[in-house]
Design a protein around this motif. Structure first.
Motif, PDB file in Angstrom:
ATOM      1  N   CYS A 134      40.696  37.984  37.845  1.00  0.00           N
ATOM      2  CA  CYS A 134      38.913  37.233  38.393  1.00  0.00           C
ATOM      3  C   CYS A 134      38.686  37.299  39.904  1.00  0.00           C
ATOM      4  N   ALA A 135      39.725  37.115  40.833  1.00  0.00           N
ATOM      5  CA  ALA A 135      39.045  36.595  42.080  1.00  0.00           C
ATOM      6  C   ALA A 135      39.538  38.271  42.793  1.00  0.00           C
ATOM      7  N   LYS A 136      40.668  38.928  42.043  1.00  0.00           N
ATOM      8  CA  LYS A 136      40.371  40.479  42.452  1.00  0.00           C
ATOM      9  C   LYS A 136      39.403  40.743  42.640  1.00  0.00           C
ATOM     10  N   VAL A 137      38.498  41.338  41.326  1.00  0.00           N
ATOM     11  CA  VAL A 137      37.519  41.619  40.806  1.00  0.00           C
ATOM     12  C   VAL A 137      35.677  41.191  41.660  1.00  0.00           C
ATOM     13  N   VAL A 138      36.434  39.781  41.535  1.00  0.00           N
ATOM     14  CA  VAL A 138      34.287  39.171  42.189  1.00  0.00           C
ATOM     15  C   VAL A 138      34.842  39.597  43.863  1.00  0.00           C
ATOM     16  N   PHE A 139      36.058  38.614  44.422  1.00  0.00           N
ATOM     17  CA  PHE A 139      36.360  38.506  46.059  1.00  0.00           C
ATOM     18  C   PHE A 139      36.929  39.486  46.536  1.00  0.00           C
ATOM     19  N   LYS A 140      37.045  40.728  45.576  1.00  0.00           N
ATOM     20  CA  LYS A 140      37.201  42.478  46.086  1.00  0.00           C
ATOM     21  C   LYS A 140      39.079  41.245  47.016  1.00  0.00           C
ATOM     22  N   GLN A 143      45.798  40.612  44.790  1.00  0.00           N
ATOM     23  CA  GLN A 143      45.892  40.091  43.902  1.00  0.00           C
ATOM     24  C   GLN A 143      47.340  38.841  44.281  1.00  0.00           C
TER      25      GLN A 143
END
Length: 210
Positions: A134-140, A143
């Motif tokens: 989720c952090a990778k998708v939301v905050f770019k 991972q």
């Protein structure tokens, strides 16, 4: 191992049956939300599944298995402990391990704790993966960096929760958040997505006919 306490069980402890109202049962189910949260992770796993058509069958089987295990533990606990004992016992499931007596091992509950670690460790890994995804998708962000941050935050949380009372409060907060996330937020998303798709299809149909 958890079935061994049935030797000392008193099933009369579960009587009278259905003495609580439906509202009380719903409140009890809400309190148990913490034990059942995690099914929503399928929303993150789904894009990575190869055979998506088999997802529902295995997910339902997993929920059924988990519910059956919880039911067995509940029956054993209610038949072994009285209502007053359950109110005073902090870790009822851990206390059940004390019934097991081996000639070469005095404290079998330590073995029980070790066995539970084999169950908890995969869940921790899955949750960390979901959080970092989720952090990778939301905050770019990477991972791997998100994983380091998540592990540090988990470590800090463990240090800040030294007592049983603080852990209980933390579990209640997580259970409350999980309840609204599973039974309010996700259904609301499904409804909004369904309405949005329907409106989009209607507009597409009108533009095609025009």
């Amino acid at each position: 191992m958890l079935l061994l306490p049935l030797e000392f069980a008193h099933f009369i402890n579960m009587l009278p049956i259905l003495k609580h109202s439906i509202f009380d049962l719903l409140l009890g189910a809400r309190e148990a939300t913490l034990s059942f949260i995690g099914a929503e992770l399928l929303l993150l796993f789904y894009p990575f599944l190869k055979n998506k058509e088999d997802t529902q069958k295995w997910s339902q089987l997993a929920v059924f298995t988990t519910t059956t295990i919880y039911l067995i533990i509940m029956i054993v606990s209610l038949s072994f402990f009285s209502e007053e004992q359950l109110n005073k016992t902090i870790w009822a499931t851990l206390t059940l391990y004390k019934v097991v007596q081996l000639p070469f091992l005095e404290r079998f509950e330590y073995v029980g704790i070790s066995m539970w670690m084999f169950l908890i460790a995969p869940n921790i890994g899955i949750l960390l993966w979901a959080a970092t995804r989720c952090a990778k998708v939301v905050f770019k962000m990477s991972q791997r960096k998100a994983l380091i941050i998540a592990v540090v935050l988990v470590g800090i949380a463990c240090i800040m929760l030294p007592s049983r009372q603080e852990i209980k409060i933390f579990n209640e907060i997580i259970g409350e958040i999980g309840f609204y996330f599973m039974y309010v937020y996700i259904p609301l998303l499904v409804i909004l997505q369904t309405v949005a798709l329907k409106i989009r299809r209607n507009k597409h149909g009108q533009s095609t006919s025009a």
